[in-house]
Design a protein around this motif. Structure first.
Motif, short mmCIF file in Angstrom:
data_model
loop_
_atom_site.label_atom_id
_atom_site.label_comp_id
_atom_site.label_asym_id
_atom_site.label_seq_id
_atom_site.Cartn_x
_atom_site.Cartn_y
_atom_site.Cartn_z
N PRO A 1 0.98 -1.09 -0.25
CA PRO A 1 0.03 0.04 -0.09
C PRO A 1 0.75 1.17 -0.02
O PRO A 1 0.47 2.38 -0.46
CB PRO A 1 -0.87 -0.25 1.34
CG PRO A 1 -0.11 -1.04 2.13
CD PRO A 1 0.61 -1.80 1.16
N THR A 2 2.10 1.10 0.56
CA THR A 2 2.99 2.16 0.39
C THR A 2 4.37 1.58 -0.06
O THR A 2 4.58 0.48 0.41
CB THR A 2 3.12 3.06 1.63
OG1 THR A 2 3.53 2.11 3.03
CG2 THR A 2 1.69 3.58 2.10
N PRO A 3 5.30 2.43 -0.32
CA PRO A 3 6.76 1.84 -0.96
C PRO A 3 7.24 0.96 0.01
O PRO A 3 7.91 -0.10 -0.58
CB PRO A 3 7.37 3.19 -1.35
CG PRO A 3 6.25 4.29 -1.67
CD PRO A 3 5.30 3.94 -0.54
N GLY A 4 7.26 1.27 1.26
CA GLY A 4 8.02 0.35 2.27
C GLY A 4 7.21 -0.54 3.08
O GLY A 4 7.90 -1.14 4.01
N LEU A 5 6.05 -0.61 2.72
CA LEU A 5 5.14 -1.57 3.60
C LEU A 5 4.59 -2.78 2.93
O LEU A 5 4.19 -2.52 1.61
CB LEU A 5 4.03 -0.57 4.00
CG LEU A 5 2.81 -1.54 4.76
CD1 LEU A 5 3.65 -1.80 6.22
CD2 LEU A 5 1.81 -0.57 5.03
N ALA A 6 5.17 -3.91 3.10
CA ALA A 6 4.59 -5.26 2.54
C ALA A 6 3.62 -5.91 3.43
O ALA A 6 4.08 -6.55 4.67
CB ALA A 6 5.89 -6.04 2.20
N LEU A 7 2.51 -6.29 2.83
CA LEU A 7 1.50 -7.26 3.63
C LEU A 7 1.49 -8.49 3.12
O LEU A 7 1.49 -8.72 1.99
CB LEU A 7 0.21 -6.51 3.58
CG LEU A 7 -0.02 -4.98 3.93
CD1 LEU A 7 -1.47 -4.64 3.82
CD2 LEU A 7 0.53 -4.70 5.07
N GLY A 8 1.97 -9.47 4.04
CA GLY A 8 2.13 -11.00 3.30
C GLY A 8 0.86 -11.62 3.05
O GLY A 8 -0.11 -11.08 3.45
#
Length: 295
Positions: free
Chosen positions: A95-102
């Protein structure tokens, strides 16, 4: 008649190396329309499977030997990967460049890479261009280790499975669905190879893309024609865009194919992209995308 001879000059052919990796996203229409450079490739291990013999017996003997369907998989090892590949490789949403939702799903993608072809006279005789379609990445382990007196950069690894894509009938020959194509540049027409590279790696006016299997076959069958896209017209009074009719050119907006002619009135600005139809390539240099609107 001739006598076989071994290890003749220029015939000691070998392959090595892996480079020029490209990751391709797939649109809702099944088009591999955007490619991104994949740096840091360490290895690509192709792993075909299936095609096993199943013997059928009758009259106390083998009556027929049937082969199971052949499947294609691969393992990619690399130091890094394109940011655009994160959803497909890790099943993550960003959702944002440095945020990853697995655990968010793993989109299908395409992949291409190059291995070198050499011989005893020329170590850089040519390349093999490998194309992979319908790929998805299985979950994989990631090992992070402590820094010590012999530090090494961590590598990542992904195991790929594939779903074959259709080829169809070309010049009277019907081909089975496939997941991989290999092009040996030492044996193919240089102009056709150059055109393939324009598709795969992009040009000054067109985005990188992975052409369909049918388009690749047509390309190396000498059936590719040239087309030149022109910008759609836009009426600032009515906010209506008109898509031109040009043989060999298709126009897309939001990854949807547009029919030629007047479109519904715009309410916001849109990017319209021209792509070559199957069996065509664009003249170079060319501009193939435009910001349309007056908002």
């Amino acid at each position: 008649m001739s006598v076989l001879k071994w290890d003749q000059t220029g015939e000691k052919v070998y392959e090595n190396g892996v480079e020029k990796g490209v990751f391709y996203t797939v649109s809702g229409a099944g088009v591999y329309d955007h490619g991104y450079a994949w740096n840091g490739l360490v290895s690509v291990t192709e792993s075909p499977s299936g095609a096993e013999v199943n013997k059928q017996y009758a009259d106390n003997r083998v009556y027929v030997a049937l082969r199971s369907a052949e499947e294609f998989g691969a393992t990619i090892e690399a130091f890094t990967y394109p940011l655009q590949a994160i959803p497909a490789l890790d099943g993550s949403a960003t959702p944002t460049p440095g945020l990853a939702l697995g655990q968010q799903g793993r989109p299908t993608f395409g992949f291409s890479y190059v291995s070198k072809v050499g011989n005893d006279l020329d170590p850089d005789a040519g390349e093999k261009i490998h194309l992979i379609y319908g790929a998805s990445a299985n979950p994989s382990e990631k090992a992070m280790t402590t820094v010590n007196d012999s530090p090494e950069a961590a590598t990542f690894s992904w195991e790929l499975t594939t779903i074959p894509v259709d080829v169809g009938t070309i010049d009277g020959t019907t081909y089975k669905a496939l997941s991989t194509i290999t092009v040996d540049t030492t044996k193919e027409d240089p102009d056709a190879v150059a055109t393939l590279r324009e598709f795969l790696y992009g040009t000054a006016g067109t985005d990188p893309s992975l052409p369909s299997p049918a388009a690749v076959v047509a390309l190396f069958s000498g059936a590719v024609l040239t087309a030149t896209p022109t910008e759609p017209t836009y009426d600032t009074t009515t906010n209506v865009m008109t898509v031109p009719t040009i043989t060999g050119v298709q126009y897309f907006m939001d990854d949807e194919l547009l029919a030629p002619g007047a479109q519904p009135a715009f309410t916001t600005n849109h990017v319209v992209e021209a792509r070559p139809a199957m069996g065509y390539k664009f003249t170079q240099p060319v501009d193939s995308d435009w910001l349309i609107g007056d908002f």
